[in-house]
Enzyme design. Structure first.
Site, PDB file in Angstrom:
ATOM      1  N   LEU A  64      42.719  42.023  34.155  1.00 22.07           N
ATOM      2  CA  LEU A  64      42.874  41.649  35.563  1.00 22.07           C
ATOM      3  C   LEU A  64      42.230  42.707  36.463  1.00 22.07           C
ATOM      4  CD1 LEU A  64      46.591  40.443  35.413  1.00 22.07           C
ATOM      5  CD2 LEU A  64      44.508  39.077  35.219  1.00 22.07           C
ATOM      6  N   PRO A  65      42.043  42.381  37.759  1.00 21.25           N
ATOM      7  CA  PRO A  65      41.307  43.317  38.626  1.00 21.25           C
ATOM      8  C   PRO A  65      41.964  44.689  38.822  1.00 21.25           C
ATOM      9  CG  PRO A  65      41.361  41.117  39.608  1.00 21.25           C
ATOM     10  CD  PRO A  65      42.285  41.095  38.417  1.00 21.25           C
ATOM     11  N   THR A  98      41.469  48.057  34.393  1.00 22.17           N
ATOM     12  CA  THR A  98      41.477  49.449  34.863  1.00 22.17           C
ATOM     13  C   THR A  98      42.471  49.525  36.015  1.00 22.17           C
ATOM     14  OG1 THR A  98      39.138  49.671  34.325  1.00 22.17           O
ATOM     15  CG2 THR A  98      40.091  51.348  35.776  1.00 22.17           C
ATOM     16  N   LYS A 173      39.553  56.637  31.661  1.00 20.23           N
ATOM     17  CA  LYS A 173      38.677  55.633  32.290  1.00 20.23           C
ATOM     18  C   LYS A 173      38.274  56.038  33.714  1.00 20.23           C
ATOM     19  CE  LYS A 173      36.736  51.675  33.288  1.00 20.23           C
ATOM     20  NZ  LYS A 173      35.379  51.377  32.866  1.00 20.23           N
TER      21      LYS A 173
HETATM   22  P1  NAD Z   1      36.623  39.799  37.658  1.00 19.89           P
HETATM   23  O1  NAD Z   1      36.985  39.855  39.083  1.00 19.89           O
HETATM   24  O2  NAD Z   1      35.319  39.203  37.244  1.00 19.89           O
HETATM   25  O3  NAD Z   1      37.779  39.031  36.824  1.00 19.89           O
HETATM   26  C1  NAD Z   1      39.146  39.182  37.044  1.00 19.89           C
HETATM   27  C2  NAD Z   1      39.790  37.822  36.796  1.00 19.89           C
HETATM   28  O4  NAD Z   1      41.206  37.933  36.867  1.00 19.89           O
HETATM   29  C3  NAD Z   1      39.381  36.764  37.834  1.00 19.89           C
HETATM   30  O5  NAD Z   1      38.762  35.665  37.167  1.00 19.89           O
HETATM   31  C4  NAD Z   1      40.706  36.374  38.496  1.00 19.89           C
HETATM   32  O6  NAD Z   1      40.764  35.003  38.848  1.00 19.89           O
HETATM   33  C5  NAD Z   1      41.694  36.702  37.393  1.00 19.89           C
HETATM   34  N1  NAD Z   1      43.062  36.884  37.842  1.00 19.89           N
HETATM   35  C6  NAD Z   1      43.552  37.664  38.845  1.00 19.89           C
HETATM   36  N2  NAD Z   1      44.900  37.579  38.892  1.00 19.89           N
HETATM   37  C7  NAD Z   1      45.275  36.745  37.906  1.00 19.89           C
HETATM   38  C8  NAD Z   1      46.537  36.250  37.434  1.00 19.89           C
HETATM   39  N3  NAD Z   1      47.695  36.621  37.999  1.00 19.89           N
HETATM   40  N4  NAD Z   1      46.555  35.379  36.406  1.00 19.89           N
HETATM   41  C9  NAD Z   1      45.400  34.992  35.815  1.00 19.89           C
HETATM   42  N5  NAD Z   1      44.172  35.413  36.203  1.00 19.89           N
HETATM   43  C10 NAD Z   1      44.115  36.277  37.235  1.00 19.89           C
HETATM   44  O7  NAD Z   1      36.753  41.295  37.126  1.00 19.89           O
HETATM   45  P2  NAD Z   1      36.073  41.922  35.823  1.00 19.89           P
HETATM   46  O8  NAD Z   1      34.720  42.436  36.195  1.00 19.89           O
HETATM   47  O9  NAD Z   1      36.255  41.004  34.666  1.00 19.89           O
HETATM   48  O10 NAD Z   1      37.005  43.228  35.649  1.00 19.89           O
HETATM   49  C11 NAD Z   1      38.340  43.134  35.122  1.00 19.89           C
HETATM   50  C12 NAD Z   1      38.864  44.554  34.939  1.00 19.89           C
HETATM   51  O11 NAD Z   1      37.984  45.290  34.067  1.00 19.89           O
HETATM   52  C13 NAD Z   1      38.923  45.375  36.247  1.00 19.89           C
HETATM   53  O12 NAD Z   1      40.053  46.202  36.221  1.00 19.89           O
HETATM   54  C14 NAD Z   1      37.634  46.200  36.195  1.00 19.89           C
HETATM   55  O13 NAD Z   1      37.755  47.398  36.941  1.00 19.89           O
HETATM   56  C15 NAD Z   1      37.495  46.448  34.702  1.00 19.89           C
HETATM   57  N6  NAD Z   1      36.125  46.668  34.199  1.00 19.89           N
HETATM   58  C16 NAD Z   1      35.081  45.897  34.618  1.00 19.89           C
HETATM   59  C17 NAD Z   1      33.803  46.125  34.099  1.00 19.89           C
HETATM   60  C18 NAD Z   1      32.603  45.296  34.515  1.00 19.89           C
HETATM   61  O14 NAD Z   1      31.468  45.685  34.177  1.00 19.89           O
HETATM   62  N7  NAD Z   1      32.776  44.182  35.200  1.00 19.89           N
HETATM   63  C19 NAD Z   1      33.606  47.126  33.151  1.00 19.89           C
HETATM   64  C20 NAD Z   1      34.699  47.875  32.722  1.00 19.89           C
HETATM   65  C21 NAD Z   1      35.964  47.634  33.248  1.00 19.89           C
END
Ligand code: NAD
Length: 298
Positions: A64-65, A98, A173
């Site tokens: 999740l975000p 994260t 991280k």
């Molecule tokens: P994203 O915004 O693409 O995806 C997050 C998803 O969570 C969304 O689809 C949203 O609808 C869903 N969501 C939110 N609340 C929810 C709930 N209560 N129930 C179900 N679904 C829910 O984000 P991301 O890029 O996939 O990143 C996710 C995590 O990973 C973050 O913490 C980010 O910091 C970390 N991260 C991202 C990357 C990257 O390159 N994108 C790399 C490493 C770490």
């Protein structure tokens, strides 16, 4: 193994698909319909809601975000009940988001009181690593809980590090992402300087990649459009790792630095750079769009 996967965004989507392809029985859920549809196209079963998603699960994976999303999902808030009471004792929860280390520890304690193991396993490697199953996991957990998680983490990643007890994965991280935010801003600045002097961004990037300025942005994630076909910069900065997510991580690093009285001058500067970039309306673009803040307008 019966796995519930919650959060199917840029990272969670391909991670859930990799667990499904490895032969696990994956039930998945996201609040976003398009995110669910992408994963369903690869054969993953989509649940109607989070509660039915975790029904009968031996392992729950969340991606999740930010902290409030993870806390609300497992502990509940004014609007929704938490999932912990629905999980059987003995369930393993692997949170790959994260978030603040303090939130990981808070949820882990509540889980422990119900006989549920909660570990933090944030990742690095970007969307490319999530798709290829080559992520790096930084795990905060009791050693025995990590060993339970390991076979699943191996299906999504290539490197698994045990950083320490619960919360330690998150601390590792944010150290990494503070450095990444600084490196991406610095790499953008260097390429922009070269281009302002008439250099070809591809040639300059290759020179620096093979010289002492070489870093991950130059290897895999060049911020200048057209230098790397697969990088978000060559796709109008769509997908990838959102500016607002980087801003969140740089904020977590600063909060942590204040708590332990650490000096992080470049981390503080980077947080402000990404904050201005987000305020300028670029929060949803990939974080490599920080290039805009130093790029000469044509
Ligand atoms: P994203 O915004 O693409 O995806 C997050 C998803 O969570 C969304 O689809 C949203 O609808 C869903 N969501 C939110 N609340 C929810 C709930 N209560 N129930 C179900 N679904 C829910 O984000 P991301 O890029 O996939 O990143 C996710 C995590 O990973 C973050 O913490 C980010 O910091 C970390 N991260 C991202 C990357 C990257 O390159 N994108 C790399 C490493 C770490």
């Amino acid at each position: 193994m019966k796995i519930a996967f919650i959060g199917l965004g840029n990272m969670g989507g391909p991670m859930a698909i990799n667990l499904h392809k490895a032969g696990h029985d994956v039930s998945a859920f996201d609040l976003s319909k398009p995110a669910c549809e992408k994963v369903a196209a690869d054969g993953v079963r989509i649940a109607a809601d989070a509660a039915s998603c975790v029904s009968g699960a031996e392992v729950v994976v969340s991606m999740l975000p930010a902290s409030p999303h993870v806390e609300a999902l497992f502990l509940g808030n004014g609007q929704q009940p938490g999932l912990l009471p629905l999980l059987a004792a003995g369930t393993l929860v692997i949170d790959c988001s994260t978030i603040a280390a303090a939130t990981s520890r808070k949820v882990a304690e509540a889980a422990k009181a119900r006989g549920i193991a909660f570990i933090d396993a944030p990742v690095s490697g970007g969307t490319g690593g999530a798709i290829a199953g080559t992520l790096t996991f930084m795990v905060g957990a009791e050693a025995a809980d990590l060993e339970r998680a390991r076979p699943l983490l191996e299906k999504m990643g290539a490197n698994i590090f045990h950083a320490g007890s619960v919360g330690a994965g998150q601390t590792a991280k944010i150290c990494n992402n503070m450095l990444l935010g600084i490196l991406m801003a610095g790499t953008s600045e260097a390429i922009a300087l070269g281009v302002a002097n008439g250099l070809d961004p591809k040639v300059l990037s290759e020179i620096m990649r093979r010289s002492s300025g070489g870093n991950w942005a130059l290897e895999k994630y060049n911020p200048w459009p057209g230098v790397m076909e697969a990088a978000p910069a060559s796709k109008q900065y769509a997908g990838g790792f959102g500016t607002d997510l980087m801003l969140k991580d740089l904020g977590l690093a600063q909060e942590n630095a204040m708590a332990v009285k650490a000096s992080t001058p470049l981390g503080g500067l980077a947080r402000n750079l990404y904050a201005s970039h987000s305020l300028a309306g670029h929060g949803a673009l990939d974080f490599s769009s920080i290039l805009f803040s130093v790029q000469k307008k044509s």
